[in-house]
Design a protein around this motif. Structure first.
Motif, PDB file in Angstrom:
ATOM      1  N   CYS A   1      80.628 -19.679  29.054  1.00 49.93           N
ATOM      2  CA  CYS A   1      81.219 -19.336  30.162  1.00 49.93           C
ATOM      3  C   CYS A   1      80.803 -18.115  30.743  1.00 49.93           C
ATOM      4  O   CYS A   1      80.497 -16.880  29.906  1.00 49.93           O
ATOM      5  CB  CYS A   1      83.381 -19.207  30.233  1.00 49.93           C
ATOM      6  N   ILE A   2      80.348 -17.453  31.444  1.00 53.74           N
ATOM      7  CA  ILE A   2      79.928 -16.506  32.291  1.00 53.74           C
ATOM      8  C   ILE A   2      81.141 -15.529  32.560  1.00 53.74           C
ATOM      9  O   ILE A   2      81.911 -15.861  33.321  1.00 53.74           O
ATOM     10  CB  ILE A   2      79.300 -16.346  33.244  1.00 53.74           C
ATOM     11  N   VAL A   3      81.561 -14.439  31.482  1.00 56.51           N
ATOM     12  CA  VAL A   3      82.848 -13.518  32.115  1.00 56.51           C
ATOM     13  C   VAL A   3      82.231 -12.528  32.587  1.00 56.51           C
ATOM     14  O   VAL A   3      83.721 -11.553  32.789  1.00 56.51           O
ATOM     15  CB  VAL A   3      83.883 -13.552  30.511  1.00 56.51           C
ATOM     16  N   ALA A   4      81.554 -11.735  32.795  1.00 53.27           N
ATOM     17  CA  ALA A   4      80.764 -10.528  33.156  1.00 53.27           C
ATOM     18  C   ALA A   4      79.367 -10.384  33.319  1.00 53.27           C
ATOM     19  O   ALA A   4      78.813 -11.171  32.310  1.00 53.27           O
ATOM     20  CB  ALA A   4      81.254  -9.439  32.432  1.00 53.27           C
ATOM     21  N   ALA A   5      79.039 -10.454  34.303  1.00 48.94           N
ATOM     22  CA  ALA A   5      77.509  -9.994  35.128  1.00 48.94           C
ATOM     23  C   ALA A   5      77.705  -8.276  35.873  1.00 48.94           C
ATOM     24  O   ALA A   5      78.695  -8.502  36.754  1.00 48.94           O
ATOM     25  CB  ALA A   5      77.281 -10.687  35.353  1.00 48.94           C
ATOM     26  N   GLY A   6      76.074  -8.222  35.659  1.00 49.78           N
ATOM     27  CA  GLY A   6      75.999  -6.943  36.589  1.00 49.78           C
ATOM     28  C   GLY A   6      74.745  -6.500  36.861  1.00 49.78           C
ATOM     29  O   GLY A   6      73.749  -7.356  36.002  1.00 49.78           O
ATOM     30  N   THR A   7      73.939  -5.233  37.047  1.00 50.64           N
ATOM     31  CA  THR A   7      73.351  -5.120  37.197  1.00 50.64           C
ATOM     32  C   THR A   7      73.263  -2.987  36.645  1.00 50.64           C
ATOM     33  O   THR A   7      74.102  -3.342  36.252  1.00 50.64           O
ATOM     34  CB  THR A   7      72.556  -4.898  38.651  1.00 50.64           C
ATOM     35  N   ASP A   8      71.653  -2.620  36.526  1.00 46.65           N
ATOM     36  CA  ASP A   8      71.524  -1.566  35.558  1.00 46.65           C
ATOM     37  C   ASP A   8      72.390  -1.278  34.408  1.00 46.65           C
ATOM     38  O   ASP A   8      73.073  -0.182  34.366  1.00 46.65           O
ATOM     39  CB  ASP A   8      72.565  -0.120  37.141  1.00 46.65           C
ATOM     40  N   PHE A   9      72.437  -1.838  33.690  1.00 49.11           N
ATOM     41  CA  PHE A   9      72.271  -1.814  32.040  1.00 49.11           C
ATOM     42  C   PHE A   9      71.583  -0.802  31.668  1.00 49.11           C
ATOM     43  O   PHE A   9      70.669  -0.790  32.080  1.00 49.11           O
ATOM     44  CB  PHE A   9      72.032  -3.412  31.501  1.00 49.11           C
ATOM     45  N   PHE A  10      72.209  -0.113  30.583  1.00 48.86           N
ATOM     46  CA  PHE A  10      71.875   0.374  29.263  1.00 48.86           C
ATOM     47  C   PHE A  10      72.271   0.113  28.098  1.00 48.86           C
ATOM     48  O   PHE A  10      73.621  -0.263  28.011  1.00 48.86           O
ATOM     49  CB  PHE A  10      71.927   1.920  30.004  1.00 48.86           C
ATOM     50  N   GLU A  11      71.554   0.956  27.328  1.00 47.38           N
ATOM     51  CA  GLU A  11      72.279   0.948  25.642  1.00 47.38           C
ATOM     52  C   GLU A  11      72.514   1.923  25.905  1.00 47.38           C
ATOM     53  O   GLU A  11      72.164   3.663  26.547  1.00 47.38           O
ATOM     54  CB  GLU A  11      71.022   0.464  25.208  1.00 47.38           C
TER      55      GLU A  11
END
Length: 104
Positions: A82-92
Motif C-alpha cells: 500500500c502506498i502510504v505517502a508520496a510527494g515531490t522534492d525528495f532529498f537525502e
C-alpha cells in the motif's frame, strides 16, 4: 466530562493506528513497484521492518533523482503493498560522520 475525555482518547488512538487515506492505493507488490518504476522512474533507496503486537510489515522508500518524486510503501506478509505517502522534492539528508565507539 469523562465522556468527552474518553471520546478524545479513542479518536486520537484510532488515528494513530488507522492507515492514511492514501493506503487505498494497494495491490500486489510487484505491480505497485512496476508502476513506480515505469511512471516515475523511482528506485528502492531504504527500508525496514515494522513490528507491532499483531503483525509485521515491510516499509520501503522509493525515489527518483530525475523527477524528485518519492513514495513510501508498506507491504504486508501476504505480499500486498500500500502506498502510504508520496510527494515531490525528495532529498537525502547529510551523511553523519561515524562517532567513535558507535556501530557503523
Amino acid at each position: 466530562m469523562f465522556k468527552k475525555l474518553t471520546l478524545a482518547c479513542l479518536t486520537v488512538g484510532m488515528a494513530g493506528i488507522s492507515p492514511p487515506a492514501e493506503a487505498a492505493n494497494c495491490g500486489p507488490r510487484q505491480a505497485v513497484i512496476d508502476g513506480l518504476k515505469k511512471k516515475y522512474a523511482e528506485h528502492f533507496i531504504a527500508g525496514g521492518l515494522q513490528k507491532s503486537r499483531s503483525a509485521q510489515s515491510f516499509m520501503e522508500i522509493w525515489s527518483s533523482p530525475e523527477s524528485g518524486t518519492f513514495t513510501v510503501l508498506v507491504t504486508a506478509p501476504n505480499g500486498v503493498s500500500c502506498i502510504v505517502a508520496a510527494g515531490t522534492d525528495f532529498f537525502e539528508g547529510p551523511q553523519e560522520p561515524d562517532v567513535e565507539g558507535t556501530a557503523s
